[in-house]
Design a protein around this motif. Sequence first.
Motif, PDB file in Angstrom:
ATOM      1  N   LYS A 161      -6.289   0.874   4.948  1.00 22.03           N
ATOM      2  CA  LYS A 161      -6.873   1.843   4.023  1.00 22.03           C
ATOM      3  C   LYS A 161      -8.068   2.587   4.622  1.00 22.03           C
ATOM      4  O   LYS A 161      -8.317   3.750   4.284  1.00 22.03           O
ATOM      5  CB  LYS A 161      -7.288   1.142   2.732  1.00 22.03           C
ATOM      6  CG  LYS A 161      -6.107   0.587   1.950  1.00 22.03           C
ATOM      7  CD  LYS A 161      -6.557  -0.052   0.642  1.00 22.03           C
ATOM      8  CE  LYS A 161      -5.359  -0.572  -0.154  1.00 22.03           C
ATOM      9  NZ  LYS A 161      -5.747  -1.185  -1.426  1.00 22.03           N
ATOM     10  N   GLN A 162      -8.847   1.898   5.496  1.00 24.69           N
ATOM     11  CA  GLN A 162     -10.029   2.546   6.052  1.00 24.69           C
ATOM     12  C   GLN A 162      -9.726   3.174   7.423  1.00 24.69           C
ATOM     13  O   GLN A 162     -10.048   4.340   7.670  1.00 24.69           O
ATOM     14  CB  GLN A 162     -11.178   1.543   6.160  1.00 24.69           C
ATOM     15  CG  GLN A 162     -11.657   1.022   4.805  1.00 24.69           C
ATOM     16  CD  GLN A 162     -12.766  -0.010   4.941  1.00 24.69           C
ATOM     17  OE1 GLN A 162     -13.459  -0.073   5.968  1.00 24.69           O
ATOM     18  NE2 GLN A 162     -12.949  -0.817   3.899  1.00 24.69           N
ATOM     19  N   LYS A 163      -9.094   2.390   8.302  1.00 26.92           N
ATOM     20  CA  LYS A 163      -8.800   2.911   9.635  1.00 26.92           C
ATOM     21  C   LYS A 163      -7.520   3.751   9.674  1.00 26.92           C
ATOM     22  O   LYS A 163      -7.214   4.366  10.698  1.00 26.92           O
ATOM     23  CB  LYS A 163      -8.694   1.758  10.634  1.00 26.92           C
ATOM     24  CG  LYS A 163      -9.997   0.982  10.805  1.00 26.92           C
ATOM     25  CD  LYS A 163      -9.834  -0.119  11.849  1.00 26.92           C
ATOM     26  CE  LYS A 163     -11.139  -0.902  12.034  1.00 26.92           C
ATOM     27  NZ  LYS A 163     -10.996  -1.969  13.054  1.00 26.92           N
ATOM     28  N   LYS A 164      -6.753   3.760   8.568  1.00 29.20           N
ATOM     29  CA  LYS A 164      -5.547   4.572   8.437  1.00 29.20           C
ATOM     30  C   LYS A 164      -4.495   4.235   9.509  1.00 29.20           C
ATOM     31  O   LYS A 164      -3.767   5.095   9.988  1.00 29.20           O
ATOM     32  CB  LYS A 164      -5.882   6.068   8.512  1.00 29.20           C
ATOM     33  CG  LYS A 164      -6.871   6.537   7.458  1.00 29.20           C
ATOM     34  CD  LYS A 164      -6.337   6.311   6.062  1.00 29.20           C
ATOM     35  CE  LYS A 164      -7.304   6.820   5.003  1.00 29.20           C
ATOM     36  NZ  LYS A 164      -6.796   6.612   3.633  1.00 29.20           N
ATOM     37  N   GLU A 171       0.816   5.590   0.583  1.00 27.96           N
ATOM     38  CA  GLU A 171       0.111   6.800   1.008  1.00 27.96           C
ATOM     39  C   GLU A 171       1.062   7.981   0.851  1.00 27.96           C
ATOM     40  O   GLU A 171       2.288   7.855   1.033  1.00 27.96           O
ATOM     41  CB  GLU A 171      -0.327   6.680   2.474  1.00 27.96           C
ATOM     42  CG  GLU A 171      -1.319   5.555   2.747  1.00 27.96           C
ATOM     43  CD  GLU A 171      -2.694   5.810   2.159  1.00 27.96           C
ATOM     44  OE1 GLU A 171      -3.014   6.989   1.903  1.00 27.96           O
ATOM     45  OE2 GLU A 171      -3.435   4.835   1.957  1.00 27.96           O
ATOM     46  N   ASP A 229       0.856  -1.188   0.000  1.00 29.74           N
ATOM     47  CA  ASP A 229       0.000   0.000   0.000  1.00 29.74           C
ATOM     48  C   ASP A 229       0.895   1.241   0.000  1.00 29.74           C
ATOM     49  O   ASP A 229       2.008   1.226   0.540  1.00 29.74           O
ATOM     50  CB  ASP A 229      -0.907   0.021   1.236  1.00 29.74           C
ATOM     51  CG  ASP A 229      -1.892   1.191   1.183  1.00 29.74           C
ATOM     52  OD1 ASP A 229      -2.575   1.326   0.150  1.00 29.74           O
ATOM     53  OD2 ASP A 229      -1.961   1.948   2.173  1.00 29.74           O
ATOM     54  N   ASP A 261      -7.070  -4.489   4.306  1.00 27.64           N
ATOM     55  CA  ASP A 261      -7.708  -3.364   3.619  1.00 27.64           C
ATOM     56  C   ASP A 261      -8.413  -2.460   4.628  1.00 27.64           C
ATOM     57  O   ASP A 261      -8.312  -1.229   4.580  1.00 27.64           O
ATOM     58  CB  ASP A 261      -8.718  -3.884   2.591  1.00 27.64           C
ATOM     59  CG  ASP A 261      -8.064  -4.167   1.257  1.00 27.64           C
ATOM     60  OD1 ASP A 261      -6.986  -3.608   1.007  1.00 27.64           O
ATOM     61  OD2 ASP A 261      -8.622  -4.935   0.477  1.00 27.64           O
ATOM     62  N   GLN A 262      -9.175  -3.085   5.531  1.00 29.44           N
ATOM     63  CA  GLN A 262      -9.921  -2.309   6.514  1.00 29.44           C
ATOM     64  C   GLN A 262      -8.984  -1.569   7.479  1.00 29.44           C
ATOM     65  O   GLN A 262      -9.182  -0.384   7.775  1.00 29.44           O
ATOM     66  CB  GLN A 262     -10.857  -3.228   7.300  1.00 29.44           C
ATOM     67  CG  GLN A 262     -11.956  -3.872   6.470  1.00 29.44           C
ATOM     68  CD  GLN A 262     -12.779  -4.854   7.294  1.00 29.44           C
ATOM     69  OE1 GLN A 262     -12.778  -4.794   8.516  1.00 29.44           O
ATOM     70  NE2 GLN A 262     -13.482  -5.747   6.614  1.00 29.44           N
ATOM     71  N   ASN A 287      -8.719  -8.869   3.169  1.00 29.97           N
ATOM     72  CA  ASN A 287      -9.847  -7.980   3.477  1.00 29.97           C
ATOM     73  C   ASN A 287      -9.608  -7.223   4.790  1.00 29.97           C
ATOM     74  O   ASN A 287      -9.872  -6.014   4.892  1.00 29.97           O
ATOM     75  CB  ASN A 287     -11.136  -8.810   3.559  1.00 29.97           C
ATOM     76  CG  ASN A 287     -12.351  -7.947   3.855  1.00 29.97           C
ATOM     77  OD1 ASN A 287     -12.645  -6.991   3.145  1.00 29.97           O
ATOM     78  ND2 ASN A 287     -13.053  -8.279   4.926  1.00 29.97           N
TER      79      ASN A 287
END
Length: 673
Positions: free
Chosen positions: A497-500, A459, A457, A493-494, A490
């Motif tokens: 990417k979602q919870k940073k 950023e 990933d 990802d959470q 999965n």
Amino acid sequence: MLTNNYYIKITLIFLTLFFVFASCSSDGIRYKVGLSQCANDTQWRKQMTQSIRANAMQRENIDLIITDGENSSSKQIRDIRYLLEQNVDVLIVSPNEADSLSSIIDTVVREYKIPVILVDRRVNSDNYTCFVGASNEEIGRRAADYVNLFNNGRNDILELHGQVGASAAIERSRGFNNGLDKNMNFRHTGNLNCSWSHDIAYKQVKAFWQNGGRCNIIYSHNDDMAIGAWEALNDLEVNTDDIIIIGTDGASSPDGGIQAVIDGKITVTFFYPDGNEDVIELAETLLNKEKIPKIRPLETVQIDKTNAVGLLGQMKMSRKQEQRILRQSSMIKSQLETISSQHFFLFLVGSILALVIGFGIWITKLYRENKKKNTILNEKNAEINAQKEELETQAYSLSQINEKLRISKETTLGSIRYAQTIQRAALPMEQDLNGYFNSFIVYHPKDIVSGDFYWYDREFTGKVETFIFGVIDCTGHGVPGAFMSLIGINLLDQIIKQKKITAPAEILEELNHSVRTSLRQNENDNNDGMEAVLCKIEVTREDDGSKKIMMTYEGAKFPVYHYKKAENTIEIYKTSRRQIGGQFRNIESSISFEDHQVELKGGDRIYMASDGIGDQNNYDRKRYTRKRLVNTLQESVALNMHEQRDFIWNDLQNFKGECVQRDDITVLGIEIV
């Protein structure tokens, strides 16, 4: 009136005659003789193999099994093990290399108690039954004597060597060099290792001459290399009339050394007998429990223009005779098998007819004497027929079930292959990584789908670019492992990417909690989990154009391997002993995940790997180990990333050999640019 006992006696007589005939029609005791040939690629060896086969076929009680080592000592060792599995009574070996074959020859003689006849070449051990062959040192000395006769300025020698480590090559070279007249100022302008090969000799001699090398004398350890040397010089339009070309073997085939002498390609060759008659004779003597000498020496002959035509004619007649023997022996063997089959069939038919007649009379008399017994017999026959029909019905049902199972298997495999497509689609693509780093991925599932997966990933925040890499190994492999890998992808990802969450230790803590929650491990007996390693690389770009690269790492049992270019060393960073998920391993655990930092420089490389590569075993049940992986990485750091990936995989394949892959294998490499 004849009694039942009378007919029983007649039947027993016919049965006795049948078994007596069967035992008398056998061929008696037969023996197996194994021939482990080191190679079958030169004219001399092809003739040797054919001659031994022809001599063996003249012995009615010997079955010859021949293997070809293909110039590989490891292949020849496997061939000898195969011959031992065939329960050979005598083993004939022409060794590829002296050192490599010594141990297996010792094993055959000492442990298996099987006599071994060495032909043509020796091993570095006296633990054999008999050696058959000419003296290679004597051949070398005779070649030197021939050269000593022609000292008209011809003192520059090019020597073409056979296979490195082969006793024949070593001894022929030693005999030649020791035999040269020290007063004639001979000098070697070149020593080329040509591995007995015509093609290799052609290429190397041509390159030698094109690079300025010169000689007046070429001494070759066999005829194939000598002919290759002549062809190379001829193609370069070099006048070979002033060059003495010496070969060894004196094969009588159309492409052999004797024909080459007649054609003027080589000056002289020395006939090296293959011992074909001797080895089969000695093997037969051993099978008869008689003693044989430790050494059976063979004589050699110098072949030049004066005697080549006559010798070639004699040898051609001998080869034709061998071919006739092979054809005739094959025809005789086929005819004997046919006659034996016919005799057996005729006697069997006669015996069956006699038995049928005897039983017919016996059954008829029984029928007349007791109709009730006949009725019972008919009832039993009817019952047997019914059982037969039932068995046929069951057989048909089983065939239908097998067909359904086959279709089910194909459907399941199709589903798994489709699942492989889905799993690979969920993984990062290698070009995504190569947009910012030089990298490689070694990703080989044990089955179609994998319990391993890798993660990436990126950023960007202000002056800082953040990259997160990871290698994760889920419990199990195949379909169960693939399900776990999709859950892990999965969850990451959470988390990222979602919870940073970007700190490796926090990611692993959150992943541990999420796995246990997703699989309800507090409520059931599920004990599945993951082992992982994560690296966060932060690139900070300063206003002056410089950049600082920091790596934060943590893992669950898997280490990080850091190649420091400036020091040319690989450092191993250990990580936590915890595992992700699991029913019993992490409950109330006192071990926590903790981030570690290290600064990276341009040219440094970071490697992460699952335990599949280290746990892979070889034929000797030894594991590849992480230590060997580190050594392999160190050996290949000078290569670019794609070349290093191929180097790692090839090293693993060479280590593993024919052993099956034990686990999913993943290795991720990243180079800082």
